[in-house]
Motif scaffolding. Structure first.
Motif, short mmCIF file in Angstrom:
data_model
loop_
_atom_site.label_atom_id
_atom_site.label_comp_id
_atom_site.label_asym_id
_atom_site.label_seq_id
_atom_site.Cartn_x
_atom_site.Cartn_y
_atom_site.Cartn_z
N ASP A 18 -5.36 -0.69 6.55
CA ASP A 18 -6.05 0.49 6.02
C ASP A 18 -7.58 0.33 6.04
OD1 ASP A 18 -4.64 2.69 5.64
OD2 ASP A 18 -4.54 2.59 3.44
N ALA A 19 -8.03 -0.95 5.99
CA ALA A 19 -9.47 -1.18 5.98
C ALA A 19 -10.06 -1.12 7.39
CB ALA A 19 -9.76 -2.55 5.37
N ASP A 78 1.54 -6.57 1.30
CA ASP A 78 0.43 -5.79 0.72
C ASP A 78 -0.89 -6.13 1.40
OD1 ASP A 78 2.04 -4.44 -0.90
OD2 ASP A 78 1.49 -5.51 -2.77
N MET A 120 0.84 -1.20 0.00
CA MET A 120 0.00 0.00 0.00
C MET A 120 0.87 1.25 0.00
SD MET A 120 -3.35 0.31 0.44
CE MET A 120 -4.14 1.87 0.27
N ASN A 167 -3.18 5.08 9.35
CA ASN A 167 -4.09 4.52 8.34
C ASN A 167 -5.20 5.52 8.00
OD1 ASN A 167 -5.76 4.40 10.52
ND2 ASN A 167 -6.40 2.27 10.25
N SER A 190 -1.05 -4.59 4.80
CA SER A 190 -1.26 -3.15 4.76
C SER A 190 -2.68 -2.80 4.32
CB SER A 190 -0.21 -2.44 3.90
OG SER A 190 -0.21 -3.03 2.64
N LYS A 191 -3.25 -3.62 3.44
CA LYS A 191 -4.64 -3.40 3.03
C LYS A 191 -5.57 -3.60 4.23
CE LYS A 191 -4.76 -4.22 -1.90
NZ LYS A 191 -4.64 -5.32 -2.84
#
Ligand code: ADP
Length: 517
Positions: free
Chosen positions: A28-29, A21, A1, A50, A24-25
């Protein structure tokens, strides 16, 4: 990300690019705001945040990265929890606090912050991860709840105080009333006594409270009739009112007392307590007795000369000259009438004093009830210019009773109906046989009697206040009627509403010694 790739942040492990990835997704979610700070750099700056953190604080990434977390507190620096946070960071420990933070637009929000320290293989704290949740709504609800609780507590305090005030107020009333009051437990131990009780019965509080009632003042309250009230009567008919007890007390002499007893039946603290109100009616009874004596003497004294006057008027009637003028005749006949009225009044007063001394005699004989009513009504109708008296129904049998007394009752009820309903057209006398009772009702459509007064009109000398001036009377008619009906084993009562007329009814039982039934 992006955040991870572009930022100054790099992870010290060997995750594959794919896993990295994905993680990190996921971060962020998350709906929780997440930051990472670098503890190895001066002032522990934020190196990652985030999207949820940006959303929560209103700041964008470039305004966040590189800053110490304290920028979120703006100038609200004296919060206690800041020190907890600072100590945890210094000690490299995890911690969780609820801290006041401010969004970029200055709006306060409550942040539930979990700080967790990341250590390297030597145990040095390299990073902190902060997970934050906006708990403003929860905090607001908690604060409201607290406010409600505080308010409730305040109200309870006020209520308790006002209860105490009213308790004190009640206690002061109880101390001031001119009636003796004591409270007993279910075994008749005295729980409290008011001043009037102590003064009247010449006892002191120390020798009273906690003592058994029958042991008070050297057993002066060990009265058989009082025992009967407490042990036999009160348990089955609560409350007991106007229970008369006479007793010779060692120090204060003979006393006539009127007792009201009430056993508390509610559940709870005061259950089974007995309240005893004692009214000393010795003096009142003595005054009543003197009044009765006076009445009896006065009416006897009045009767003797009146009988003589009546005799003289009869002589005048007999010696009336044939050519006497109408005026002369009318004066003599009116004098005779007024003497009869005076005689009746005195006879009523004598009846009252006879009842008081228990000397009223009932002379029973058989008589035709319907005929008696017919004649009584006729006599009343002749003597009055008021409403028409109508008889409805009949009894149809001979009754064994004191005819002159029953005539007196009906005459009295009729004369009241006429007196207190002067404008009505009709007074109705209803006759009926109900089961084995004769029932007579006298119904008028006059001024009626309020519920309060209905309870008292059968007392001797009671007259409804507002009519005293307008209508003559001594307030003994109904008292006499009641006594006469009682002497025959019956009951007399009234149904009435103020302004809507009254119906006085009485019953006489047929089944009594000597009667046909
Ligand atoms: P008196 O009529 O001499 O006052 P009573 O004992 O007959 O005495 O009646 C008591 C009181 O009851 C009266 O003063 C009056 O106030 C009330 N009362 C009696 N009969 C009636 C009635 N028919 N209608 C209204 N009030 C009545």
């Amino acid at each position: 990300m992006d955040n991870f790739n572009n930022g100054a942040f790099s992870l010290n492990h060997q995750d594959t690019k794919k896993d990295f990835d994905l993680i990190s997704k996921a971060i962020d979610a998350s709906i929780s705001g997440i930051i990472i700070t670098d503890n190895l750099q001066p002032d522990n700056p934020i190196i990652y945040c985030n999207a949820a953190f940006e959303k929560m604080t209103g700041y964008v990434r470039p305004e966040i990265i590189g800053h110490n977390c304290r920028f979120l507190q703006k100038d609200d620096r004296n919060q206690e929890v800041r020190f907890i946070l600072r100590d945890a960071v210094r000690a490299g420990q995890d911690c969780c606090v609820e801290i006041r933070n401010y969004r970029k637009n200055g709006e306060l929000f409550w942040n539930e912050l979990y700080m967790s320290a990341i250590k390297d293989e030597h145990g040095t704290v390299t990073h902190f991860i902060g997970v934050q949740n906006d708990i403003t709504l929860r905090k607001k609800a908690e604060q409201e709840l607290k406010m409600q609780q505080d308010l409730m507590e305040k109200r309870i305090e006020e209520r308790t105080q006002s209860l105490k005030d009213s308790e004190d107020y009640l206690a002061s009333i109880i101390q001031t009333v001119r009636e003796s009051l004591i409270v007993l437990d279910h075994k008749f131990h005295v729980l409290s006594a008011n001043d009037h009780f102590l003064r009247t019965f010449k006892v002191n509080i120390a020798d009273t409270v906690g003592k058994h009632l029958y042991e008070l003042g050297n057993g002066q309250w060990d009265i058989p009739k009082l025992k009967e009230l407490l042990v036999s009567i009160l348990p089955t008919s609560n409350p007991v009112e106007n229970f008369e007890v006479e007793h010779d007390f060692p120090y204060i002499g003979k006393k006539l007392m009127l007792l009201n007893a009430y056993r508390v039946e509610l559940q709870g603290h005061y259950k089974d307590r007995i309240l005893l109100a004692i009214e000393d009616i010795t003096e009142r009874r003595e005054i009543e007795r003197r009044k009765d004596d006076f009445l009896s003497i006065a009416s006897h004294e009045l009767k003797t000369p009146l009988t003589t006057i009546k005799g003289y008027v009869q002589v005048l009637e007999r010696l009336m000259p044939e050519n006497a003028s109408d005026k002369y005749r009318s004066v003599v006949s009116k004098t005779a009438n007024y003497i009869d009225r005076l005689n009746n009044l005195i006879a009523e007063l004598l009846d009252v004093s006879r009842i008081q001394t228990g000397n009223i005699e009932v002379h029973r004989a058989y008589f035709d009830f319907d005929k008696m009513v017919g004649e009584t009504v006729e006599a009343m109708q002749l003597a009055s210019v008021g409403p028409k008296i109508v008889i409805r129904g009949k009894i149809g049998i001979a009754y064994y009773g004191d005819e002159p007394h029953i005539v007196q009752v009906i005459t009295n009820l009729l004369s009241n109906a006429i007196k207190y309903a002067p404008d009505s057209e009709e007074v109705v006398v209803y006759l009926s046989l109900v089961s084995d009772y004769i029932k007579v009702s006298v119904m008028d459509s006059g001024m009626g009697i309020s519920y309060e007064n209905q309870k008292r009109i059968f007392e001797r000398f009671f007259r409804v206040g507002e009519i005293q001036q307008r209508f003559p009377g001594m307030g003994i008619g109904l008292y006499l009627c009641d006594q006469i009906v009682k002497n025959h084993g019956g009951t007399l009562w009234v149904d009435s509403e103020k302004g809507k007329g009254s119906t006085f009814s009485f019953t006489l039982p047929l089944k009594q010694k000597g009667n046909d039934e």
